[in-house]
Design an enzyme around this catalytic site. Structure first.
Site: not given
Length: 264
Positions: A50, A153, A179
Protein backbone atom coordinates in the site's frame (compact mmCIF):
# COMPACT_ATOMS: atom_id res chain seq x y z
CA UNK A 1 28.26 -19.71 10.73
CA UNK A 2 27.08 -16.65 8.80
CA UNK A 3 29.20 -13.53 8.97
CA UNK A 4 27.92 -11.09 11.62
CA UNK A 5 27.07 -8.45 9.02
CA UNK A 6 24.90 -10.94 7.10
CA UNK A 7 23.00 -12.45 10.02
CA UNK A 8 19.34 -11.62 10.54
CA UNK A 9 19.00 -10.03 14.01
CA UNK A 10 15.32 -10.95 14.28
CA UNK A 11 15.65 -14.73 14.03
CA UNK A 12 17.48 -15.36 17.32
CA UNK A 13 15.29 -12.83 19.11
CA UNK A 14 12.13 -14.69 18.10
CA UNK A 15 13.56 -17.77 19.78
CA UNK A 16 14.43 -15.85 22.97
CA UNK A 17 12.35 -14.86 25.96
CA UNK A 18 11.65 -11.20 25.21
CA UNK A 19 8.95 -10.21 22.70
CA UNK A 20 10.07 -8.49 19.50
CA UNK A 21 8.58 -5.03 19.12
CA UNK A 22 8.42 -3.22 15.81
CA UNK A 23 7.01 -0.49 13.63
CA UNK A 24 5.08 -0.48 10.35
CA UNK A 25 6.69 2.04 7.98
CA UNK A 26 4.73 3.79 5.25
CA UNK A 27 6.63 7.08 4.91
CA UNK A 28 9.43 7.62 2.42
CA UNK A 29 11.83 9.29 4.84
CA UNK A 30 14.54 6.93 6.05
CA UNK A 31 14.63 9.00 9.24
CA UNK A 32 11.72 6.85 10.45
CA UNK A 33 13.86 3.71 10.32
CA UNK A 34 16.88 5.50 11.75
CA UNK A 35 14.77 6.63 14.72
CA UNK A 36 13.38 3.10 15.16
CA UNK A 37 16.94 1.82 15.42
CA UNK A 38 17.87 4.53 17.93
CA UNK A 39 14.82 3.66 20.04
CA UNK A 40 15.92 0.04 20.21
CA UNK A 41 13.06 -1.52 18.27
CA UNK A 42 13.63 -5.03 16.97
CA UNK A 43 12.12 -4.72 13.50
CA UNK A 44 10.44 -2.49 10.97
CA UNK A 45 8.29 -3.52 8.04
CA UNK A 46 8.44 -1.34 4.95
CA UNK A 47 5.03 -1.46 3.30
CA UNK A 48 5.27 -1.69 -0.48
CA UNK A 49 1.81 -3.21 -0.89
CA UNK A 50 0.00 0.00 0.00
CA UNK A 51 1.12 3.59 -0.40
CA UNK A 52 4.01 5.07 -2.35
CA UNK A 53 7.19 3.33 -1.20
CA UNK A 54 9.37 2.16 -4.10
CA UNK A 55 12.68 0.29 -4.26
CA UNK A 56 14.76 3.46 -3.98
CA UNK A 57 12.93 4.24 -0.73
CA UNK A 58 13.55 0.70 0.50
CA UNK A 59 17.28 1.06 -0.19
CA UNK A 60 17.45 4.26 1.87
CA UNK A 61 15.59 2.71 4.80
CA UNK A 62 17.96 -0.25 4.70
CA UNK A 63 20.96 2.07 4.76
CA UNK A 64 19.49 3.87 7.76
CA UNK A 65 19.44 0.58 9.70
CA UNK A 66 22.98 -0.45 8.73
CA UNK A 67 25.15 -1.25 11.73
CA UNK A 68 22.20 -1.49 14.11
CA UNK A 69 20.39 -4.45 15.64
CA UNK A 70 17.21 -3.56 13.74
CA UNK A 71 15.80 -6.10 11.26
CA UNK A 72 14.25 -4.58 8.15
CA UNK A 73 11.43 -6.51 6.50
CA UNK A 74 9.53 -5.60 3.34
CA UNK A 75 5.87 -6.29 2.71
CA UNK A 76 6.03 -6.91 -1.02
CA UNK A 77 3.06 -5.91 -3.20
CA UNK A 78 2.48 -9.42 -4.57
CA UNK A 79 3.86 -12.96 -4.47
CA UNK A 80 5.96 -12.60 -7.59
CA UNK A 81 9.58 -13.38 -8.34
CA UNK A 82 10.49 -9.78 -9.17
CA UNK A 83 9.08 -8.19 -6.00
CA UNK A 84 10.59 -10.76 -3.64
CA UNK A 85 13.93 -11.00 -5.40
CA UNK A 86 14.45 -7.25 -5.61
CA UNK A 87 13.60 -6.66 -1.94
CA UNK A 88 16.06 -9.33 -0.85
CA UNK A 89 18.71 -8.21 -3.35
CA UNK A 90 18.61 -4.77 -1.74
CA UNK A 91 19.46 -6.41 1.59
CA UNK A 92 16.13 -6.86 3.37
CA UNK A 93 16.20 -9.36 6.22
CA UNK A 94 12.97 -10.86 4.97
CA UNK A 95 9.71 -10.36 3.13
CA UNK A 96 6.07 -10.49 4.17
CA UNK A 97 3.82 -12.11 1.59
CA UNK A 98 0.36 -10.55 1.13
CA UNK A 99 -2.87 -12.38 0.37
CA UNK A 100 -1.61 -15.90 1.04
CA UNK A 101 -4.47 -18.34 0.61
CA UNK A 102 -2.86 -21.78 0.47
CA UNK A 103 0.29 -23.70 1.24
CA UNK A 104 1.02 -23.52 -2.49
CA UNK A 105 1.03 -19.71 -2.34
CA UNK A 106 3.51 -19.78 0.51
CA UNK A 107 5.67 -22.41 -1.18
CA UNK A 108 5.84 -20.20 -4.27
CA UNK A 109 7.02 -17.30 -2.12
CA UNK A 110 9.60 -19.58 -0.50
CA UNK A 111 10.84 -20.62 -3.92
CA UNK A 112 11.25 -17.01 -5.03
CA UNK A 113 13.05 -16.13 -1.79
CA UNK A 114 15.51 -19.05 -1.80
CA UNK A 115 18.50 -19.89 -3.96
CA UNK A 116 18.77 -23.38 -5.51
CA UNK A 117 18.43 -26.16 -4.66
CA UNK A 118 15.61 -25.09 -2.27
CA UNK A 119 14.33 -22.35 -4.54
CA UNK A 120 14.79 -20.45 -7.74
CA UNK A 121 16.12 -17.06 -6.68
CA UNK A 122 18.58 -15.72 -9.22
CA UNK A 123 22.03 -14.37 -8.32
CA UNK A 124 22.76 -10.69 -8.84
CA UNK A 125 25.63 -8.56 -7.64
CA UNK A 126 23.43 -6.13 -5.70
CA UNK A 127 23.52 -4.48 -2.30
CA UNK A 128 22.80 -7.66 -0.32
CA UNK A 129 26.02 -9.18 -1.69
CA UNK A 130 27.92 -5.96 -0.95
CA UNK A 131 27.78 -5.21 -4.67
CA UNK A 132 29.34 -8.57 -5.47
CA UNK A 133 32.28 -8.17 -3.11
CA UNK A 134 30.98 -10.82 -0.70
CA UNK A 135 29.08 -13.07 -3.06
CA UNK A 136 30.16 -16.40 -1.61
CA UNK A 137 29.67 -15.28 1.99
CA UNK A 138 26.14 -14.11 1.30
CA UNK A 139 25.15 -17.16 -0.75
CA UNK A 140 26.34 -19.42 2.07
CA UNK A 141 23.81 -18.01 4.52
CA UNK A 142 20.97 -16.34 2.60
CA UNK A 143 18.64 -19.36 2.43
CA UNK A 144 18.74 -19.65 6.21
CA UNK A 145 18.82 -16.01 7.25
CA UNK A 146 16.32 -14.39 4.85
CA UNK A 147 12.83 -14.84 6.27
CA UNK A 148 9.72 -15.45 4.18
CA UNK A 149 6.70 -14.62 6.34
CA UNK A 150 3.11 -15.19 5.15
CA UNK A 151 0.43 -12.71 6.11
CA UNK A 152 -2.53 -14.67 7.44
CA UNK A 153 -5.12 -12.08 6.49
CA UNK A 154 -7.73 -14.02 4.53
CA UNK A 155 -10.35 -16.52 5.55
CA UNK A 156 -8.89 -19.00 3.07
CA UNK A 157 -5.54 -18.81 4.86
CA UNK A 158 -7.17 -19.58 8.19
CA UNK A 159 -9.12 -22.43 6.63
CA UNK A 160 -5.87 -23.84 5.19
CA UNK A 161 -3.64 -23.02 8.16
CA UNK A 162 -2.73 -26.63 8.93
CA UNK A 163 -1.14 -27.18 5.52
CA UNK A 164 0.40 -23.68 5.49
CA UNK A 165 2.18 -24.42 8.77
CA UNK A 166 3.71 -27.53 7.18
CA UNK A 167 5.63 -25.61 4.50
CA UNK A 168 9.35 -26.24 4.78
CA UNK A 169 11.37 -23.35 6.18
CA UNK A 170 8.46 -21.48 7.79
CA UNK A 171 9.58 -19.75 11.00
CA UNK A 172 7.05 -16.97 11.48
CA UNK A 173 3.55 -15.94 10.42
CA UNK A 174 1.92 -12.53 10.74
CA UNK A 175 -1.81 -12.10 11.28
CA UNK A 176 -3.91 -9.30 9.80
CA UNK A 177 -7.17 -8.89 11.73
CA UNK A 178 -8.71 -6.13 9.58
CA UNK A 179 -8.36 -7.92 6.25
CA UNK A 180 -9.34 -11.20 7.85
CA UNK A 181 -12.49 -9.54 9.16
CA UNK A 182 -13.21 -8.13 5.71
CA UNK A 183 -12.79 -11.53 4.09
CA UNK A 184 -15.27 -12.93 6.60
CA UNK A 185 -17.86 -10.31 5.67
CA UNK A 186 -17.11 -7.60 8.27
CA UNK A 187 -15.61 -4.82 6.18
CA UNK A 188 -14.06 -2.01 8.22
CA UNK A 189 -13.93 -3.93 11.51
CA UNK A 190 -10.65 -4.79 13.22
CA UNK A 191 -11.90 -8.07 14.64
CA UNK A 192 -15.38 -8.95 13.39
CA UNK A 193 -17.52 -11.62 15.06
CA UNK A 194 -15.53 -14.82 15.45
CA UNK A 195 -12.29 -13.37 14.08
CA UNK A 196 -10.64 -12.91 17.49
CA UNK A 197 -11.24 -16.59 18.20
CA UNK A 198 -9.84 -17.59 14.80
CA UNK A 199 -6.70 -15.57 15.44
CA UNK A 200 -6.08 -17.29 18.77
CA UNK A 201 -6.64 -20.70 17.15
CA UNK A 202 -4.02 -19.91 14.52
CA UNK A 203 -1.65 -18.61 17.22
CA UNK A 204 -2.04 -21.83 19.19
CA UNK A 205 -1.53 -24.10 16.17
CA UNK A 206 1.59 -22.21 15.10
CA UNK A 207 2.99 -22.28 18.61
CA UNK A 208 2.65 -26.06 18.79
CA UNK A 209 4.97 -26.27 15.77
CA UNK A 210 7.48 -23.80 17.16
CA UNK A 211 6.42 -21.13 14.66
CA UNK A 212 6.31 -17.58 16.00
CA UNK A 213 3.28 -15.37 15.37
CA UNK A 214 3.14 -11.63 14.82
CA UNK A 215 0.36 -9.05 14.90
CA UNK A 216 -0.17 -5.28 15.11
CA UNK A 217 -1.36 -3.71 18.38
CA UNK A 218 -4.09 -1.09 18.33
CA UNK A 219 -2.90 0.74 21.46
CA UNK A 220 -0.96 0.17 24.68
CA UNK A 221 -3.69 -1.94 26.27
CA UNK A 222 -3.93 -4.10 23.15
CA UNK A 223 -0.15 -4.45 23.13
CA UNK A 224 -0.21 -5.90 26.63
CA UNK A 225 -3.05 -8.24 25.67
CA UNK A 226 -1.22 -9.52 22.60
CA UNK A 227 1.93 -10.17 24.59
CA UNK A 228 -0.07 -12.03 27.22
CA UNK A 229 -1.69 -14.10 24.46
CA UNK A 230 1.74 -15.26 23.35
CA UNK A 231 2.51 -13.23 20.24
CA UNK A 232 6.27 -13.06 19.79
CA UNK A 233 6.35 -10.26 17.21
CA UNK A 234 4.12 -7.26 17.93
CA UNK A 235 3.88 -4.03 15.97
CA UNK A 236 3.42 -0.92 18.11
CA UNK A 237 1.71 0.86 15.21
CA UNK A 238 2.51 2.54 11.93
CA UNK A 239 4.51 5.74 11.53
CA UNK A 240 1.54 7.74 10.22
CA UNK A 241 -0.89 6.05 12.59
CA UNK A 242 1.20 6.87 15.64
CA UNK A 243 1.49 10.51 14.59
CA UNK A 244 -2.28 10.62 14.28
CA UNK A 245 -2.76 8.83 17.59
CA UNK A 246 -0.60 11.42 19.35
CA UNK A 247 -1.88 14.53 17.59
CA UNK A 248 -5.64 13.95 17.58
CA UNK A 249 -6.19 14.11 21.36
CA UNK A 250 -3.87 17.12 21.60
CA UNK A 251 -5.79 18.95 18.88
CA UNK A 252 -9.09 17.94 20.44
CA UNK A 253 -8.06 19.38 23.80
CA UNK A 254 -6.85 22.62 22.23
CA UNK A 255 -10.06 22.95 20.22
CA UNK A 256 -12.10 23.37 23.36
CA UNK A 257 -9.98 26.18 24.82
CA UNK A 258 -9.66 29.89 24.23
CA UNK A 259 -6.39 31.77 24.57
CA UNK A 260 -5.57 35.41 25.19
CA UNK A 261 -3.82 37.03 22.24
CA UNK A 262 -0.35 38.27 23.19
CA UNK A 263 2.37 40.06 21.25
CA UNK A 264 5.24 39.00 23.51
Amino acid sequence: MPLPDFSNPLRPKLKGDAPCKGLWVTMESATVTELAAELGLDWVTLDMEHGCLDYKDVAQHLRAARGSDLAVLVRVPAITVDTIKRALDLGADGVLLPLVRTAEDLELGMQFGRYPPRGQRGIGGERSLRWGLKLQEYLAMANEECMVIPLIELGDAVDNIDSILEVEGLETIFLGPADLSSSRGFLGEWEGPGVAEEILTVLEKAGRKGIASGIMAMDNADLVTRLEQGFRMVGLGSDVGMMSRQLRPMLSELGGRSFEKRWF
